[in-house]
Design a protein around this motif. Structure first.
Motif: not given
Length: 521
Positions: A67-76, A84-87
């Motif tokens: 939605a307002l984030a275009t992608s996401w990924e686990p950290i470590g 990552t937010l949409g611009q």
């Protein structure tokens, strides 16, 4: 990760000539507020999903999507999640959306004044890496975290500050109670509580509209007969719910379509576990029998769930044995059996617990929140009376109901729960964890149920990435709740919607009505 793909019903009947683009719909419950962080309830969150948006959202098949984030990924190795937010996204007033608004929305939604603060119990910190990157750190690995925030809605920090709405105010209200400034496909243009709420398409929306409506008006109609009459006369295009008693008749009515499914919501009875005495009814002031698991088991055996499903639900609902249905992730197949209807066993359990002569108490119930909720409570009263337990029923509108439960004004109560994550961990966290404001746990555990092993299992279940190990712990948790009769699950609520035949829409099992999927043909 296994994501629940629910029963999905769509009305796609072509029009017979209607060209109007104004859409009108009605429901029994008016959204309590326009503030997305003030009230954690389906009527509020469902409506506001049309106006506000989160980093992620659920699609037509309930899968989590950007939605307002275009992608996401686990950290470590499970330290958290990077979004990552949409611009180029703007709020309805033209302000730009960026990481600052995510930080603000976290601080607001997780504050003590917020009814959604328990959603963020696993979060240790939220960091703006840059204007369009946000790291949400968790205190332990949390593989289902993105699923858990589909209803966490972003607010404009500048708008909130300019209007004195930096924090939600559920009790007294503030500017955000009656006004809204989201990024969603629709913007709020008129809010008259109890009368109507009007939205219009937002021309600057970042997404691609799938609808063709130019204006949408919601009107609360509590009387089922009035709602059906409004649908048949064409005064409204859609009603939710369709009264069960009218569904079969209207399914063959020209110009009207009945859309039927099964909701994710389990209807259950809850107890005042932590009250020392009974507060209402003939035994008011006497020691609280519901602290004894044998008494709670007697209640479970005294209620004829098949009869409720046949007579009140007209065969449209399914019995429930747990706080989630079999369609949810984490459901315990090994604990699928629910207590049998057995009045003699109920009487024996009451006698064993020292209540052979029964007792009186107060049963709280809403009369406009769930399908036939008051009728179900009346049936429960009658069934309990047959084993010597005399319930004093107090049914009320939902806007009065939640404050009564939060003020501990009950002995037993009716509750429906739809897990926002479609995972068994969700009701475990909200309904079964020992209430703890600091840890943001048990926020809907009105009766104060507490079990040390359940509290020990919860963080392990939240962080376990091995599905087999996780399910074994969820099985143990389900068995504990059943053995202690912490709640009495009754049935899984059906979904019945009535819609004009020239309207296309999507029915989701969370009972959220999404306007951007509506077309008038």
């Amino acid at each position: 990760m296994r994501i629940f793909a629910a029963t999905l019903l769509a009305s796609t009947i072509l029009a017979s000539g209607a060209t109007a683009n104004e859409f009108r719909w009605a429901g029994t419950t008016d959204p309590q507020t326009m503030d997305p962080h003030a009230v954690n309830s389906a009527p509020v969150l469902g409506f506001l999903n049309n106006v506000y948006e989160g980093l992620v959202r659920r699609g037509k098949d309930m899968t989590v999507e950007p939605a307002l984030a275009t992608s996401w990924e686990p950290i470590g190795e499970g330290e958290g999640w990077r979004f990552t937010l949409g611009q180029g996204v703007t709020f309805h007033d033209g302000s730009a959306f960026n990481a600052e608004d995510v930080i603000f929305s976290y601080e607001r939604a997780s504050s003590e004044a917020s009814d959604t603060r328990s959603w963020f119990a696993p979060v240790s910190e939220v960091i703006a890496v840059d204007d369009y990157t946000v790291d949400i750190m968790t205190s332990a690995p949390n593989p289902i975290f993105p699923d858990s925030i589909a209803n966490w809605m972003m607010m404009d920090s500048g708008w909130a500050a300019a209007n004195g709405a930096e924090r939600p105010d559920k009790e007294n209200g503030n500017y955000a109670t009656l006004n809204a400034n989201g990024t969603g496909a629709f913007r709020l243009v008129d809010r008259q509580p109890g009368l109507q709420t009007v939205v219009e398409p937002f021309g600057g929306w970042w997404g691609t509209p799938e609808h063709n409506i130019t204006r949408a008006t919601f009107t609360p109609i509590q009387n089922p007969a009035t709602a059906v009459a409004a649908l048949l006369s064409g005064d409204v295009d859609f009603i939710n719910p369709m009264p069960i008693q009218d569904a079969q008749r209207l399914s063959s009515q020209d110009g009207v379509n009945v859309i039927q499914g099964i909701e994710a919501r389990v209807i259950m009875l809850g107890f005042a576990h932590d009250h020392d005495t009974i507060k209402y009814g003939a035994s008011a002031g006497e020691p609280n029998p519901f602290r004894d698991a044998r008494v709670r088991a007697a209640v479970a055996h005294a209620i004829n769930v098949p009869a409720i499903l046949q007579t009140i639900m007209r065969g449209n609902a399914e019995p429930a044995s747990q706080l989630v249905s079999a369609a949810m992730r984490g459901y315990s197949a090994g604990n699928a059996e629910r207590p049998a209807y057995d009045p003699d066993a109920a009487r024996a359990l009451l006698a064993e617990a020292g209540h052979a002569d029964g007792f009186g108490f107060g049963l709280k119930c809403p009369n406009n929140r769930y399908l036939n909720d008051e009728a179900v409570c009346q049936a429960v009263v009658s069934m309990l009376a047959q084993v010597g337990i005399e319930a004093q029923l107090d049914a009320m509108p939902v806007q009065n109901y939640w404050p009564e439960l939060r003020a501990d004004n009950f002995d037993m109560y009716l509750l429906g729960w739809s897990p926002g994550t479609f995972d068994a961990e969700h009701p475990m966290r909200f309904l079964a964890a020992t209430p703890n404001e600091e840890k943001r746990l048990g926020s809907w555990n009105f009766g104060g149920y507490s079990n040390a092993r359940v509290d020990e299992l919860l963080p392990m279940i939240q962080s376990e990435i091995d599905d087999g190990k996780r399910q074994a712990m969820l099985d143990e948790y389900a068995a504990i709740l059943q053995e202690e009769h912490a709640y009495v699950p009754l049935y899984i609520q059906p979904l019945l919607w009535g819609v004009q035949s020239n309207v296309s829409l999507t029915q989701r099992p969370d009972d959220f009505f999404i306007l951007r999927w509506v077309t008038i043909n």
